[in-house]
Design an enzyme around this catalytic site. Structure first.
Site, PDB file in Angstrom:
ATOM      1  N   GLU A  71      64.974  33.811 107.953  1.00 63.87           N
ATOM      2  CA  GLU A  71      63.686  34.290 107.460  1.00 63.87           C
ATOM      3  C   GLU A  71      63.179  33.235 106.493  1.00 63.87           C
ATOM      4  O   GLU A  71      63.721  33.058 105.398  1.00 63.87           O
ATOM      5  CB  GLU A  71      63.810  35.638 106.753  1.00 63.87           C
ATOM      6  CG  GLU A  71      62.443  36.285 106.549  1.00 63.87           C
ATOM      7  CD  GLU A  71      62.232  36.848 105.167  1.00 63.87           C
ATOM      8  OE1 GLU A  71      61.245  36.424 104.505  1.00 63.87           O
ATOM      9  OE2 GLU A  71      63.029  37.692 104.750  1.00 63.87           O
ATOM     10  N   GLU A 124      52.571  26.362 102.436  1.00 65.02           N
ATOM     11  CA  GLU A 124      53.002  27.469 101.587  1.00 65.02           C
ATOM     12  C   GLU A 124      52.790  27.125 100.112  1.00 65.02           C
ATOM     13  O   GLU A 124      53.141  26.037  99.661  1.00 65.02           O
ATOM     14  CB  GLU A 124      54.472  27.799 101.841  1.00 65.02           C
ATOM     15  CG  GLU A 124      54.935  29.051 101.124  1.00 65.02           C
ATOM     16  CD  GLU A 124      56.320  29.499 101.546  1.00 65.02           C
ATOM     17  OE1 GLU A 124      56.584  30.711 101.507  1.00 65.02           O
ATOM     18  OE2 GLU A 124      57.134  28.636 101.914  1.00 65.02           O
ATOM     19  N   TRP A 171      66.273  33.952  95.377  1.00 62.78           N
ATOM     20  CA  TRP A 171      66.110  34.477  94.026  1.00 62.78           C
ATOM     21  C   TRP A 171      64.897  35.377  93.877  1.00 62.78           C
ATOM     22  O   TRP A 171      64.815  36.160  92.932  1.00 62.78           O
ATOM     23  CB  TRP A 171      65.966  33.318  93.026  1.00 62.78           C
ATOM     24  CG  TRP A 171      64.919  32.327  93.435  1.00 62.78           C
ATOM     25  CD1 TRP A 171      65.120  31.156  94.109  1.00 62.78           C
ATOM     26  CD2 TRP A 171      63.499  32.425  93.254  1.00 62.78           C
ATOM     27  NE1 TRP A 171      63.923  30.527  94.362  1.00 62.78           N
ATOM     28  CE2 TRP A 171      62.912  31.282  93.837  1.00 62.78           C
ATOM     29  CE3 TRP A 171      62.673  33.366  92.641  1.00 62.78           C
ATOM     30  CZ2 TRP A 171      61.543  31.054  93.845  1.00 62.78           C
ATOM     31  CZ3 TRP A 171      61.302  33.155  92.643  1.00 62.78           C
ATOM     32  CH2 TRP A 171      60.752  31.996  93.245  1.00 62.78           C
ATOM     33  N   LYS A 225      76.420  34.488  99.382  1.00 59.04           N
ATOM     34  CA  LYS A 225      76.126  33.388  98.467  1.00 59.04           C
ATOM     35  C   LYS A 225      74.707  33.609  97.978  1.00 59.04           C
ATOM     36  O   LYS A 225      73.743  33.541  98.750  1.00 59.04           O
ATOM     37  CB  LYS A 225      76.238  32.040  99.182  1.00 59.04           C
ATOM     38  CG  LYS A 225      76.211  30.823  98.232  1.00 59.04           C
ATOM     39  CD  LYS A 225      74.836  30.517  97.685  1.00 59.04           C
ATOM     40  CE  LYS A 225      74.873  29.254  96.824  1.00 59.04           C
ATOM     41  NZ  LYS A 225      73.886  29.260  95.752  1.00 59.04           N
ATOM     42  N   HIS A 226      74.569  33.908  96.692  1.00 60.24           N
ATOM     43  CA  HIS A 226      73.236  34.121  96.144  1.00 60.24           C
ATOM     44  C   HIS A 226      72.702  32.836  95.532  1.00 60.24           C
ATOM     45  O   HIS A 226      73.456  31.905  95.244  1.00 60.24           O
ATOM     46  CB  HIS A 226      73.260  35.234  95.093  1.00 60.24           C
ATOM     47  CG  HIS A 226      72.243  36.292  95.351  1.00 60.24           C
ATOM     48  ND1 HIS A 226      70.893  36.021  95.377  1.00 60.24           N
ATOM     49  CD2 HIS A 226      72.363  37.616  95.629  1.00 60.24           C
ATOM     50  CE1 HIS A 226      70.241  37.130  95.644  1.00 60.24           C
ATOM     51  NE2 HIS A 226      71.100  38.111  95.805  1.00 60.24           N
ATOM     52  N   CYS A 243      57.643  36.166 100.081  1.00 57.83           N
ATOM     53  CA  CYS A 243      57.571  35.579 101.416  1.00 57.83           C
ATOM     54  C   CYS A 243      56.342  36.067 102.169  1.00 57.83           C
ATOM     55  O   CYS A 243      55.716  35.308 102.913  1.00 57.83           O
ATOM     56  CB  CYS A 243      58.828  35.924 102.211  1.00 57.83           C
ATOM     57  SG  CYS A 243      60.359  35.304 101.488  1.00 57.83           S
TER      58      CYS A 243
END
Length: 462
Positions: free
Chosen positions: A230, A364, A132, A156-157, A264
Site C-alpha cells: 500500500e 504526492e 508512522w 517492524k514499525h 495516504c
C-alpha cells in the site's frame, strides 16, 4: 549495541531511545516464529479469534497511554489521537467477524464417488512493515487477519513510532498469545532488506512510500516471496454541479488538513464544477484559516506539526515551485504564528491557477496543502483525475448516485467514494492501482492474500 532516538516533532527533543536487534536476535526471532507457526496454525479458528479478541480488549485498555504516545511520537494533535485506538478496535473486530466466512472451505458441485474441497491455509511467517502516520490503523489491517488465519507475525514499525509495536506486543502477551506468535523487531533498513529476503519469511505486508515499495521489491527480487504493497496517493475530489456545496467543502477540507495532510488517502487535488469554483475556494480557505497550528500536546491545537522538519520543507518547496510556475497561494503563512521555516510546523495552504505541469497536481504532497482547479464537465473531471501515476481513492460529490457510479467506473482507483473521503471501511477491500500499490487488505478479500488455496481431491472406494 546500536541504538536510535525517537525525536518528537513537537519540540525536536528526544522522546525515547531504543536498541537495534543484532543479526543473532533476528535469526532467533525467525526461528521462534517458525516453531510457533507449527502449533499456532493447529489451533481452531474459534480459539484464535477468542485470543485475538482478548488482545483487542487489552490494547483498548491502554488507550489513554497510547493517545499521549501517538501525539508525542508523530505530532498529531492529542485531541484527535483517541480515534486511532477506536479505529484499531473497529477494524480488528470486523476482521475477526469476517474470518469464519473468509476462511470457510469451498466445496465444488457434487461429483459422485469423490469428495472435493479447497481450503484456505496460512502461509507461515508474515513480516508487517508499518508506517508512522497512522501507527495502529495501518498495522492492524495486516496483523489481526494474518494471525486469525493461522500465520505468525513479525512487526517492524517506523523508527518514528516504535512504541506502537511495543504496545501491541504488550496487548498480545496480556491476552495469552503463545510466545513467538507475535513479535516485533526495531530493525534498520538494511536489516529489513535481509530479513524479508530470508526463506523463512512467507509474505511481506508493506505500507509506505513508492520509494519504500520499490526497496521491498528489490529485496525480494531473488526470491519467490510475495508482498502486498500500500503505497502513495494523490487522491482527487470532484465536486459536480449538483453537489451539496457546504457538505462537500466541510468534508473535503477535513480530508485535506486532518493529520497535517499526512494521510495516504487524504485529498490533494480538488476539481470543482466551474459554477461553484469561487464558493468552494472561499470555503476551503475559510476552513483552513480557523485551524489552530500548535503544539500537538496542547488540547486546543487542531493542526499539529508535520512528522519532521525535512518533510515540512519538502512541502514548502513544492508550494514555492507551483507559485513560481504561476499558481496562487491563498493563505498567508504569517497568519499562523507557529509556522516557521526549517521547522516541522507548517501552515495549511490552498492553491489556485494550477495545472498538471506542476508537482502540486501530480506528485504526492503528504502535507496540509491542495491545489484546486475548475472543470466544465464529467469528462474533463475524469480525464484530470486519471492523469496521475497514483490510484488509491477518489471522491465524487453529487446528489446523483447513478452519475457517481458512471464516473466512478471510469476512474483508475482502488476505492470510489460518494459524498465522503479519507476513510477506510473495514468491510470493503483496501486496495490501490498503478503506483498506489497491489494486493488488498481488509474485508473478506484481505484474507486471500494472507492464505493460499489448498485442494483436497478424494476418490471414495467403498
Amino acid at each position: 549495541m546500536a541504538t536510535f532516538e525517537i525525536i518528537t516533532p513537537a519540540d525536536d527533543s528526544v522522546l525515547a531511545v531504543r536498541s537495534r536487534p543484532t543479526d543473532e536476535d533476528i535469526d532467533a526471532a525467525l526461528n521462534l516464529a517458525g516453531r510457533s507457526f507449527k502449533s499456532w496454525r493447529e489451533n481452531s479458528l474459534e480459539h484464535r479469534i477468542e485470543l485475538l479478541g482478548r488482545a483487542v480488549d487489552a490494547l483498548v485498555s491502554l488507550k489513554e497511554e497510547i493517545i499521549v504516545e501517538i501525539s508525542s511520537q508523530m505530532g498529531r494533535p492529542i485531541a484527535y489521537c483517541g480515534g486511532e485506538v477506536n479505529g484499531f478496535e473497529s477494524r480488528a473486530r470486523t476482521m475477526l467477524r469476517l474470518a469464519p466466512e473468509a476462511l470457510t472451505p469451498h466445496s465444488p458441485s457434487p461429483l459422485e464417488g469423490f469428495e472435493r474441497a479447497i481450503e484456505r491455509v496460512p502461509l507461515g511467517t508474515v513480516v508487517v512493515l508499518a508506517p508512522w502516520n497512522y501507527p495502529f490503523l495501518t498495522a492492524v489491517n495486516a496483523v489481526i487477519p494474518a494471525l486469525a488465519a493461522g500465520n505468525v507475525v513479525v512487526l517492524k514499525h517506523s523508527d518514528q513510532t516504535p512504541l506502537a509495536a511495543e504496545r501491541m506486543y504488550e496487548a498480545f502477551r496480556a491476552a495469552g498469545l503463545p510466545e513467538g506468535v507475535f513479535q516485533y523487531l526495531h530493525m534498520n533498513h538494511e536489516q529489513v532488506g535481509r530479513t524479508i529476503a530470508d526463506p523463512r519469511v512467507a509474505y511481506v505486508c508493506f505500507t509506505g512510500s513508492v520509494t519504500g515499495g520499490r526497496a521491498v521489491q528489490r529485496a525480494l527480487s531473488g526470491t519467490f516471496t510475495s508482498s502486498g504493497l500500500e503505497l502513495g496517493g494523490k487522491d482527487p475530489a470532484y465536486i459536480r454541479e449538483d453537489a451539496d456545496i457546504e457538505h462537500a467543502v466541510a468534508n473535503i477540507a477535513d480530508g485535506i488538513f486532518f493529520n497535517s495532510g499526512q494521510s495516504c488517502c487524504g485529498i490533494e487535488r480538488v476539481y470543482v464544477h466551474e459554477r461553484h469554483f469561487g464558493h468552494v475556494v472561499d470555503g476551503l480557505v475559510a476552513f483552513a484559516e480557523q485551524l489552530k497550528l500548535g503544539d500537538p500536546r496542547d488540547a486546543t491545537s487542531t493542526l499539529g506539526p508535520m512528522v519532521k522538519a525535512s518533510a515540512a520543507n519538502a512541502v514548502r518547496n513544492q508550494v514555492d515551485n507551483a507559485v513560481r510556475q504561476g499558481a496562487r497561494a491563498l493563505i498567508n503563512p504569517q497568519w499562523f504564528a507557529a509556522d516557521k521555516n526549517d521547522t516541522a510546523y507548517l501552515a495549511p495552504q490552498i492553491l489556485i491557477d494550477c495545472d498538471h505541469s506542476m508537482e502540486i497536481m501530480n506528485e504526492e504532497t503528504f502535507g496540509p496543502v491542495a491545489g484546486v482547479m475548475p472543470v466544465g464537465s464529467d469528462d474533463e473531471a475524469v480525464r484530470l483525475m486519471n492523469d496521475s501515476r497514483y490510484g488509491l481513492t477518489a471522491s465524487i460529490w453529487t446528489h446523483d448516485r447513478n452519475a457517481a457510479r458512471a464516473v466512478g467506473m471510469r476512474l483508475e482507483t482502488g476505492t470510489v467514494f460518494m459524498n465522503r473521503c479519507d476513510y477506510l471501511d473495514p468491510d470493503l477491500a483496501w486496495t490501490g492501482v498503478k503506483e498506489s500499490g497491489r494486493g488488498a487488505t481488509l474485508s473478506r478479500f484481505g484474507f486471500d492474500y494472507l492464505t493460499r488455496p489448498k485442494s483436497f481431491h478424494f476418490r471414495l472406494c467403498w
